[in-house]
Each structure stands twice: as C-alpha cells, then as structure tokens.
Design a protein around this motif. Sequence first.
Motif, PDB file in Angstrom:
ATOM      1  N   GLU A   1       6.111 -10.852  11.904  1.00 27.27           N
ATOM      2  CA  GLU A   1       5.221 -11.771  12.602  1.00 27.27           C
ATOM      3  C   GLU A   1       4.457 -11.028  13.686  1.00 27.27           C
ATOM      4  O   GLU A   1       5.027 -10.235  14.426  1.00 27.27           O
ATOM      5  CB  GLU A   1       6.047 -12.897  13.231  1.00 27.27           C
TER       6      GLU A   1
ATOM      7  N   VAL B   1       5.219 -10.399  23.303  1.00 26.26           N
ATOM      8  CA  VAL B   1       6.274 -11.345  22.957  1.00 26.26           C
ATOM      9  C   VAL B   1       6.564 -11.220  21.467  1.00 26.26           C
ATOM     10  O   VAL B   1       5.673 -11.391  20.630  1.00 26.26           O
ATOM     11  CB  VAL B   1       5.854 -12.789  23.303  1.00 26.26           C
ATOM     12  N   VAL B   2       7.825 -10.911  21.146  1.00 28.67           N
ATOM     13  CA  VAL B   2       8.238 -10.681  19.765  1.00 28.67           C
ATOM     14  C   VAL B   2       9.232 -11.761  19.370  1.00 28.67           C
ATOM     15  O   VAL B   2      10.296 -11.894  19.991  1.00 28.67           O
ATOM     16  CB  VAL B   2       8.906  -9.293  19.617  1.00 28.67           C
ATOM     17  N   GLU B   3       8.888 -12.527  18.350  1.00 25.06           N
ATOM     18  CA  GLU B   3       9.810 -13.530  17.821  1.00 25.06           C
ATOM     19  C   GLU B   3      10.765 -12.825  16.865  1.00 25.06           C
ATOM     20  O   GLU B   3      10.342 -12.073  15.991  1.00 25.06           O
ATOM     21  CB  GLU B   3       9.039 -14.635  17.077  1.00 25.06           C
ATOM     22  N   ASP B   4      12.048 -13.074  17.034  1.00 28.90           N
ATOM     23  CA  ASP B   4      13.080 -12.436  16.219  1.00 28.90           C
ATOM     24  C   ASP B   4      13.980 -13.532  15.657  1.00 28.90           C
ATOM     25  O   ASP B   4      15.125 -13.705  16.072  1.00 28.90           O
ATOM     26  CB  ASP B   4      13.874 -11.455  17.101  1.00 28.90           C
ATOM     27  N   ALA B   5      13.418 -14.317  14.730  1.00 26.08           N
ATOM     28  CA  ALA B   5      14.118 -15.492  14.198  1.00 26.08           C
ATOM     29  C   ALA B   5      15.480 -15.140  13.596  1.00 26.08           C
ATOM     30  O   ALA B   5      16.421 -15.916  13.692  1.00 26.08           O
ATOM     31  CB  ALA B   5      13.248 -16.191  13.162  1.00 26.08           C
TER      32      ALA B   5
ATOM     33  N   ASP C   1      16.662 -17.394  16.432  1.00 26.04           N
ATOM     34  CA  ASP C   1      15.584 -17.804  17.329  1.00 26.04           C
ATOM     35  C   ASP C   1      15.589 -17.046  18.653  1.00 26.04           C
ATOM     36  O   ASP C   1      15.593 -17.639  19.721  1.00 26.04           O
ATOM     37  CB  ASP C   1      15.642 -19.306  17.597  1.00 26.04           C
TER      38      ASP C   1
ATOM     39  N   ARG D   1      13.764 -14.470  21.292  1.00 25.00           N
ATOM     40  CA  ARG D   1      12.431 -14.024  21.704  1.00 25.00           C
ATOM     41  C   ARG D   1      12.616 -12.842  22.644  1.00 25.00           C
ATOM     42  O   ARG D   1      13.316 -12.944  23.639  1.00 25.00           O
ATOM     43  CB  ARG D   1      11.697 -15.158  22.405  1.00 25.00           C
ATOM     44  N   HIS D   2      11.996 -11.720  22.296  1.00 21.88           N
ATOM     45  CA  HIS D   2      12.049 -10.526  23.134  1.00 21.88           C
ATOM     46  C   HIS D   2      10.717 -10.392  23.852  1.00 21.88           C
ATOM     47  O   HIS D   2       9.657 -10.570  23.243  1.00 21.88           O
ATOM     48  CB  HIS D   2      12.289  -9.268  22.292  1.00 21.88           C
ATOM     49  N   VAL D   3      10.754 -10.055  25.138  1.00 25.83           N
ATOM     50  CA  VAL D   3       9.532  -9.870  25.915  1.00 25.83           C
ATOM     51  C   VAL D   3       9.502  -8.442  26.442  1.00 25.83           C
ATOM     52  O   VAL D   3      10.354  -8.045  27.237  1.00 25.83           O
ATOM     53  CB  VAL D   3       9.452 -10.878  27.086  1.00 25.83           C
TER      54      VAL D   3
ATOM     55  N   PRO E   1       3.099  -9.909  16.976  1.00 28.46           N
ATOM     56  CA  PRO E   1       3.528 -10.147  18.363  1.00 28.46           C
ATOM     57  C   PRO E   1       2.398 -10.771  19.176  1.00 28.46           C
ATOM     58  O   PRO E   1       1.225 -10.552  18.891  1.00 28.46           O
ATOM     59  CB  PRO E   1       3.846  -8.749  18.892  1.00 28.46           C
ATOM     60  N   GLN E   2       2.758 -11.543  20.174  1.00 29.03           N
ATOM     61  CA  GLN E   2       1.779 -12.196  21.041  1.00 29.03           C
ATOM     62  C   GLN E   2       1.576 -11.340  22.288  1.00 29.03           C
ATOM     63  O   GLN E   2       2.548 -10.925  22.921  1.00 29.03           O
ATOM     64  CB  GLN E   2       2.305 -13.579  21.416  1.00 29.03           C
TER      65      GLN E   2
END
Length: 81
Positions: A31, A54-58, A3, A5-7, A33-34
């Motif tokens: 996924e 914003v990159v989710e890196d679960a 979980d 999160r990279h910004v 990115p936002q």
Amino acid sequence: MSDVRHVLVLPDRDAAEEVAEELADRFGVAEEPQLVRDALAGEDDAEDAQWLVVVEDAAGQLDPAALDEFAAGYDGWLEKP
C-alpha cells in the motif's frame, strides 16, 4: 497483531519521498505510504517542518526496529506508539 500503523519522521520532503519509494522495494510494502507535512509547534516557516511517512501494516509483519534503522539512514526515526 493486526492493523498496525508505523509513522516514520523525516527531516524534509525529499527524504520522505525517497523513503516512501524505497519502502516497497526494501520491505515489500504494497500500500502506498501517506506523506504528511508536520509543522513544528510554534513555527510558521515552511522550512521548519518535519515530514511523516505513514505506513499501514495490516498484517503486522513489518519489524519496527528495521524501520527505525531504515529511517535513521535518512536522519529520521520511527515514532514510538
């Protein structure tokens, strides 16, 4: 590690959109990115805004150093947690 999160902070929308598109090819980000507009403190002018990707890196598999270097190619950087 999970979980994460990279910004990535980019100077403008065009750079942010390019980075978001490249992430899938370059890093295998599945996924979407936002993209978030981040107005600079005290600035009302739309031109004075940074864009965040914003990159989710679960799985916690993305290398922060590689992301930072990638963003630097677009005059950006990886926000440190």
